[in-house]
Design an enzyme around this catalytic site. Structure first.
Site, PDB file in Angstrom:
ATOM      1  CB  CYS A 110      -0.927  -0.010   1.211  1.00 26.25           C
ATOM      2  SG  CYS A 110      -2.136   1.345   1.217  1.00 26.25           S
ATOM      3  CB  CYS A 111       3.835   2.247   2.014  1.00 27.23           C
ATOM      4  SG  CYS A 111       3.175   2.484   3.676  1.00 27.23           S
ATOM      5  CB  CYS A 193      -2.471   6.518   5.892  1.00 27.45           C
ATOM      6  SG  CYS A 193      -1.585   6.978   4.380  1.00 27.45           S
ATOM      7  CB  CYS A 196      -1.397   2.694   8.816  1.00 24.11           C
ATOM      8  SG  CYS A 196      -1.989   1.553   7.541  1.00 24.11           S
ATOM      9  CB  CYS A 219       5.857   5.142   4.471  1.00 26.00           C
ATOM     10  SG  CYS A 219       6.882   6.507   3.912  1.00 26.00           S
TER      11      CYS A 219
END
Length: 241
Positions: A110-111, A193, A196, A219
């Site tokens: 995702c990062c 985010c 998280c 990240c």
């Protein structure tokens, strides 16, 4: 990097930033800002020294609403004239995270999708970039220096606040009457985010609320070739899984 660090070794953060902005060795420079808990210090310094410097803001589209509102507030208050909002391409999101749940299965993926890849694309037109990383922010940042080599010398990372502590930041914000990120008062000393990031208890590492319950602490923006940059690239570094 050794030459640059030696050149500015005895300078303070403000002098390092001021000289770096004029140093021909560094080429085209941008500032990358999360508009997070401590971002206002570096943004204010830039607004005084070089308000037209490109400021890259990564909108992962999963940020807290408070962060988006804070970004708008600071842009207007500090009169920063070249803020560029960076986002993942719609096609990439549709392919790799169509329902917005990728972070539940792989925070690294995702990062990479929402932060690392879009930023790398944006930074491709610059020779150096300024970050707000500081040594006190945890073990993974304890050895960073003012200047770091990135990707075999293709780009330089500038960390003018590397040696500042939390007290220095607090004093600077107070003395300059700078607005604070609204989540700081609610126990978020480090803000990423929304899915998280969680509040931090007294005595915990300031970044303990990032990816809580996992071994992840960065990240990916500050990794090169899968390896964390902690100091001069020539130094030996540990692999991070």
């Amino acid at each position: 990097m050794a030459r640059l660090n030696d050149r500015y070794r005895h300078h303070g953060a403000v002098a390092v930033l001021e000289h770096a902005l004029r140093d021909a060795d560094l080429g085209r420079i941008s500032l990358v800002s999360s508009f997070g808990a401590e971002s206002v210090v570096l943004l204010h310094l830039i607004s005084v020294m070089a308000p037209a410097l490109p400021v890259l803001f990564i909108d992962t589209q999963m940020l807290f609403q408070e962060t988006l509102e804070y970004q708008t507030l600071l842009a207007e208050r500090l009169n920063l004239t070249d803020i560029r909002t960076i986002r993942a391409a719609d096609a990439a999101l549709a392919l790799d995270d169509p329902d917005g749940t990728l972070h539940q299965f792989s925070t690294d993926a995702c990062c990479a999708l929402r932060k690392t890849v879009p930023l790398e694309t944006a930074l491709s037109q610059f020779d150096a970039w300024i970050t707000g990383r500081k040594r006190y922010q945890g073990q993974t940042r304890a050895e960073i220096d003012f200047f770091e080599e990135e990707d075999n010398g293709r780009r330089i990372k500038i960390n003018p606040l590397a040696h500042w502590g939390r007290e220095d930041l607090e004093d600077y914000m107070t003395e300059n009457r700078l607005p604070r990120h609204p989540l700081v008062a609610r126990g978020y000393p480090s803000i990423g985010c929304a899915p998280c990031t969680s509040p931090v208890k007294p005595g915990e590492d300031p970044r303990a609320g990032r990816w809580r319950g996992s071994e992840k602490s960065e990240c990916g923006i500050h990794f090169i070739g899968g390896r964390m940059v902690r100091g001069p690239v020539a130094a030996e570094k540990e692999d991070v899984k």
